[in-house]
Enzyme design. Structure first.
Site, PDB file in Angstrom:
ATOM      1  N   ILE A 103     -35.880  46.457  -0.006  1.00  0.00           N
ATOM      2  CA  ILE A 103     -36.899  47.404   0.438  1.00  0.00           C
ATOM      3  C   ILE A 103     -36.739  47.470   1.946  1.00  0.00           C
ATOM      4  CG2 ILE A 103     -38.683  45.554   0.399  1.00  0.00           C
ATOM      5  CD1 ILE A 103     -40.790  47.781   0.010  1.00  0.00           C
ATOM      6  N   SER A 104     -36.640  48.678   2.487  1.00  0.00           N
ATOM      7  CA  SER A 104     -36.444  48.831   3.930  1.00  0.00           C
ATOM      8  C   SER A 104     -37.661  48.305   4.678  1.00  0.00           C
ATOM      9  CB  SER A 104     -36.245  50.309   4.293  1.00  0.00           C
ATOM     10  OG  SER A 104     -35.153  50.837   3.600  1.00  0.00           O
TER      11      SER A 104
HETATM   12  N1  SAH Z   1     -36.103  53.310  -0.158  1.00  0.00           N
HETATM   13  C1  SAH Z   1     -35.812  52.086  -0.867  1.00  0.00           C
HETATM   14  C2  SAH Z   1     -34.452  51.592  -0.437  1.00  0.00           C
HETATM   15  C3  SAH Z   1     -33.811  50.706  -1.429  1.00  0.00           C
HETATM   16  S1  SAH Z   1     -32.212  50.098  -0.924  1.00  0.00           S
HETATM   17  C4  SAH Z   1     -36.863  51.047  -0.552  1.00  0.00           C
HETATM   18  O1  SAH Z   1     -37.264  50.976   0.609  1.00  0.00           O
HETATM   19  O2  SAH Z   1     -37.282  50.311  -1.445  1.00  0.00           O
HETATM   20  C5  SAH Z   1     -31.161  51.429  -1.378  1.00  0.00           C
HETATM   21  C6  SAH Z   1     -31.186  51.840  -2.802  1.00  0.00           C
HETATM   22  O3  SAH Z   1     -30.169  52.810  -2.999  1.00  0.00           O
HETATM   23  C7  SAH Z   1     -30.884  50.718  -3.812  1.00  0.00           C
HETATM   24  O4  SAH Z   1     -31.976  50.625  -4.678  1.00  0.00           O
HETATM   25  C8  SAH Z   1     -29.617  51.176  -4.532  1.00  0.00           C
HETATM   26  O5  SAH Z   1     -29.605  50.843  -5.913  1.00  0.00           O
HETATM   27  C9  SAH Z   1     -29.672  52.682  -4.325  1.00  0.00           C
HETATM   28  N2  SAH Z   1     -28.387  53.383  -4.430  1.00  0.00           N
HETATM   29  C10 SAH Z   1     -27.198  53.046  -3.872  1.00  0.00           C
HETATM   30  N3  SAH Z   1     -26.246  53.943  -4.226  1.00  0.00           N
HETATM   31  C11 SAH Z   1     -26.865  54.890  -4.999  1.00  0.00           C
HETATM   32  C12 SAH Z   1     -26.419  56.072  -5.655  1.00  0.00           C
HETATM   33  N4  SAH Z   1     -25.150  56.490  -5.591  1.00  0.00           N
HETATM   34  N5  SAH Z   1     -27.329  56.783  -6.358  1.00  0.00           N
HETATM   35  C13 SAH Z   1     -28.626  56.374  -6.455  1.00  0.00           C
HETATM   36  N6  SAH Z   1     -29.105  55.266  -5.861  1.00  0.00           N
HETATM   37  C14 SAH Z   1     -28.229  54.527  -5.138  1.00  0.00           C
END
Ligand code: SAH
Length: 243
Positions: free
Chosen positions: A59-60
């Site tokens: 989670i960012s």
């Molecule tokens: N906004 C989220 C960030 C999660 S980290 C938060 O703050 O909780 C980034 C996320 O991108 C991960 O959950 C990972 O599974 C997803 N991800 C990476 N490559 C992806 C793709 N090609 N398509 C969909 N999701 C993807």
């Protein structure tokens, strides 16, 4: 980037982000006060830091979520349609939904946020996290929030166009298909690996190793304006997970 905004409660965290000048808009502040980060980041809920959520995802940090909301705020109105790619924990999806879902005080049409992640377990996690609050359950039940397992690099053309597209993982390039799925006017917020590593964007940056947030606007007349705004560190937007 700021790490000093941690609090002992959701309210204190949001107030600290506001006092530090990171949260600028009252609408962003209200939307963040309306989502208990403890439901999404149970390890250190009110710490201004990224945290692991399993499956190699994080989670960012709250201040990064704030930047995303602030850059997109003019496109996050009651009735707007939003795509949140790499929705992970579902936290930001929920905050976006608070900004676009029907405002009972006006006659605005329903907004919708679609969260996409390619890891099915994280889609389940995001739904469970949202289910922890009455507000979250209502957003899921009304369809104001929908989570879909898919490859976010392709966007989600079935329900395009979107007023705002947020990408929560670092892309190798400014995927043209995402720009196509923007409404005019609309805005894309996306972290992208630097051009020096991939030669994907052109040569705008000076000494720009690493990842940068790009803000891409599709103007009313359909013209595109791209701007590289600041350096970041996100997990990569990758191919499908190994089965
Ligand atoms: N906004 C989220 C960030 C999660 S980290 C938060 O703050 O909780 C980034 C996320 O991108 C991960 O959950 C990972 O599974 C997803 N991800 C990476 N490559 C992806 C793709 N090609 N398509 C969909 N999701 C993807």
């Amino acid at each position: 980037m700021a790490w000093y905004c941690s609090g002992s409660s959701n309210k204190e965290l949001v107030e600290n982000l506001f006092s530090a000048g990171l949260v600028k808009s009252e609408r962003v502040k209200a939307a963040m006060l309306g989502v208990d980060r403890g439901h999404y980041a149970p390890l250190q809920p009110y710490s201004d830091s990224p945290q692991p959520i399993g499956h190699g995802a994080t989670i960012s940090a709250p201040h990064m979520h704030v930047h995303a909301c602030e850059y997109l705020i003019n496109y996050l109105r009651p009735g707007s349609r939003v795509l949140d790619i790499g929705s992970g924990s579902g936290y930001l999806t929920h905050v976006f939904a608070n900004l676009v879902a029907k405002d009972s005080s006006t006659d605005s049409t329903d907004g919708q946020v679609i969260g996409i992640d390619h890891i099915p377990e994280l889609i389940d996690l995001a739904r469970r996290n949202m289910g922890r609050s009455e507000d979250g359950r209502r957003l899921l039940e009304t369809g104001a929030v929908k989570f879909i397992t898919a490859d976010g690099r392709l966007g989600w053309k079935e329900e395009a166009p979107y007023d705002a597209i947020h990408v929560g993982a670092a892309a190798e390039s400014l995927h043209a298909v995402l720009i196509e799925q923007l409404r005019a006017p609309g805005r894309l917020f996306i972290p992208v690996e630097s051009e020096h590593r991939h030669g994907a964007i052109g040569s705008l940056g000076l000494g720009s190793e690493g990842q940068y947030i790009w803000v891409v606007d599709k103007k009313q007349d359909g013209s595109i304006h791209k701007e590289k705004v600041f350096q970041v560190s996100y997990v990569p937007l990758t191919g499908p997970p190994e089965k």
